[in-house]
Design an enzyme around this catalytic site. Sequence first.
Site, mmCIF file in Angstrom:
data_model
loop_
_atom_site.group_PDB
_atom_site.id
_atom_site.type_symbol
_atom_site.label_atom_id
_atom_site.label_comp_id
_atom_site.label_asym_id
_atom_site.label_seq_id
_atom_site.Cartn_x
_atom_site.Cartn_y
_atom_site.Cartn_z
ATOM 1 N N GLU A 130 19.523 21.910 5.014
ATOM 2 C CA GLU A 130 19.629 20.711 5.840
ATOM 3 C C GLU A 130 20.803 20.740 6.813
ATOM 4 O O GLU A 130 20.713 20.168 7.904
ATOM 5 C CB GLU A 130 19.753 19.467 4.940
ATOM 6 C CG GLU A 130 18.530 19.157 4.112
ATOM 7 C CD GLU A 130 17.360 18.666 4.949
ATOM 8 O OE1 GLU A 130 17.592 18.091 6.021
ATOM 9 O OE2 GLU A 130 16.206 18.896 4.531
ATOM 10 N N SER A 396 -23.600 -14.125 -24.087
ATOM 11 C CA SER A 396 -23.550 -15.011 -25.258
ATOM 12 C C SER A 396 -22.138 -15.267 -25.754
ATOM 13 O O SER A 396 -21.932 -16.150 -26.598
ATOM 14 C CB SER A 396 -24.387 -14.417 -26.395
ATOM 15 O OG SER A 396 -25.751 -14.372 -26.022
#
Length: 705
Positions: A130, A396
């Site tokens: 970097e 149900s």
Amino acid sequence: MGRSVRKDRGGQRAEPQLFSAAKGGKGRAGKEASPPPRGSRRRRRSLLWPVIRFGLTLAVIGTLGLAGMFGYVWMTLDKQGLLQIPDRDPGIMILANDGSVLAEQGSFNGDEVRIADLPDYVPNAFIAIEDRRFRSHYGVDPIGLARAIYTNYRSGRVVQGGSTLSQQLAKNLFLSPDRTLQRKLQELVLALWLEKHYSKDDILQLYLNRVYFGSGATGIEKAAQVYYRKSAAELSLAEAATLAGVVKAPSAANPISNPRAASDRAGLVLESMADAGFITPEEAAAAISNPAAAKTDSYMSAKNFVIDWIGEQLPEFVRDYQQSLVVETTIDPALQNSAELAVAKELGAQGTKLKVSQGAMVVMDGSGAVLAMVGGKSYKKSQFNRATKAKRQPGSAFKPFVYLAALEHGFTPDTVEVDEPIRVGNWQPENYRKKYLGPVALETALALSLNTISVKLVLQLGPQAVVAVAHRLGIVSPLKDDASIALGTSEVTPLELTAAFVPFSNGGYPVTAYAVTRVKTRDGRVIYERNGSGFPRTVGDNELWGMNRMMRLVVTDGTGTRAGFPGFDIAGKTGTSQDYRDAWFIGYTSDLIAGVWVGNDDNSPTGKVTGGLLPAMIWRDVMEPAHRGLTPRPLPGTPQVAMSGPATVTDAQYDMGAAEEPAPPGINAGNFLERLFGGGQGSGNPKKKHNSARERAMRDKLDEP
């Protein structure tokens, strides 16, 4: 030109004389030449001075201009933000009910590192790729900047950046990601400011703790844990190089999703480290030949469904916070793991054969505290939480609200209704096997999930009465106001349906499902704490006794027998929607309530899966071990009217095929009921018993005001 030495009268050497063959001189004969005129020297001096003066002027103007530009940029910045390094974004730590950590999000305790604790090759990997001259420049690298400009010019596009680590840190700390000239100038100014106030190691340490590495990891410590399951201090050379390579492209060079690209990028980092003298060529070659592989789990825990749900609710409790938070929850780690394994096991073993691809489960206690939640078969494949967001027909499993409304209008578990074909306009509801039992008690009808009886009750009570009961117990979704509500045609979520069953187990008190009990800042300040007495009681003792008597029979003799286990008073209800698209079981004891749903996301039919099959089996797999060590207690409710004892569903009734699903062989739960409560009617004459029960119920209704 020539030169002679002339002696004066004292014999000393005189100054050298220049000889010239020019016109007017003596040439080789030794005649003296005339000295250069004075004007020529003045002219040379007069020409050089303006150049120097112009250069000095330009330097002064350039310096003043640069100072003015920096001053202007400085004035555009928020000085308040420059007085100190801003805190990292607040994180969140989510705790289970035993204090263990369920999850950490963002930055929290223990996720920052010190440069002194790292091997040298870790920070050097970032410097090499970097900012090679990081240790020598003063925040801005003119050489690197010029190289980047030249490279980008030659390429015709931006292929290289000239930002130093100091500039990148300044951008991350103070600036927005806007790509404008003003932002770039601000970045330069702030980089110089950082260099003035912090050492190189301080800047590098701040950078490593703030940079984003992909996969939700901010800071090298978190990245090391996410990708390699270790601390940053334990990283190998190859791993450090891989992480240094990720920073430039967190997605494209991600070690998990793009391992080949990550390895190639790491190779470039290692070569740069060797070129910079940080490592030897041999060390670089060895690391390149043995690339670091990310340690990832192919399975992602279903607890992430719970974590996501809690995260969605957090803004309701904490509107704005500047510190990291500790969120205390009701989640039981052992129960959560058990639910997760049960859903995965049953769907994995039978899902393909039964054409079921998804399932969900919720477990809670009598206060509504969610102890476990599974939102799907695989969180890794789908983050959609079916427990909280999937609206499905309960079938149900909705019938208990119909029967509770009936009890509140004077019916009893022994009230007799005739199971027979019925038509409502153009709609003709049918039983599971299209067979009918004739006169049956309500408890038998609910245990066998007879559709015709449920529809008859709705027609007698009115749909509005059933809707009111369902909403009162906790159903929040809109419900159809017609006779079809008897068969559960209105969609609900597993969470709300399970919560609506809680009053049957806790003495009649509705609840709101919750998981967050308290939220604190990292330093211990309480921001939110759950309190309050909850909702008032909405179900009376008589109705509770009747509902629990009927739903107990569902588990002992009816459609939910696969859910039963010995030693505990268990009740519940199965549910299967039209064309077998949804299958449910909601069951409870006096301690815990759990709901299970299975089906398909595209709403396609299953392979005739009913609520008494997979859902009931998953329910038992979780609830039986969850009750070990608990003291059995009877379900709540006390009859206030003279009612017959519990009945059993006869073999003949099962043989008629009236049940929602075929009953498993070998069940004789009537004997269990007799042992638990004493007495019982046995198998007697069903029709005679039912007629007398109905007569008593009618008499009780007539006596009501």
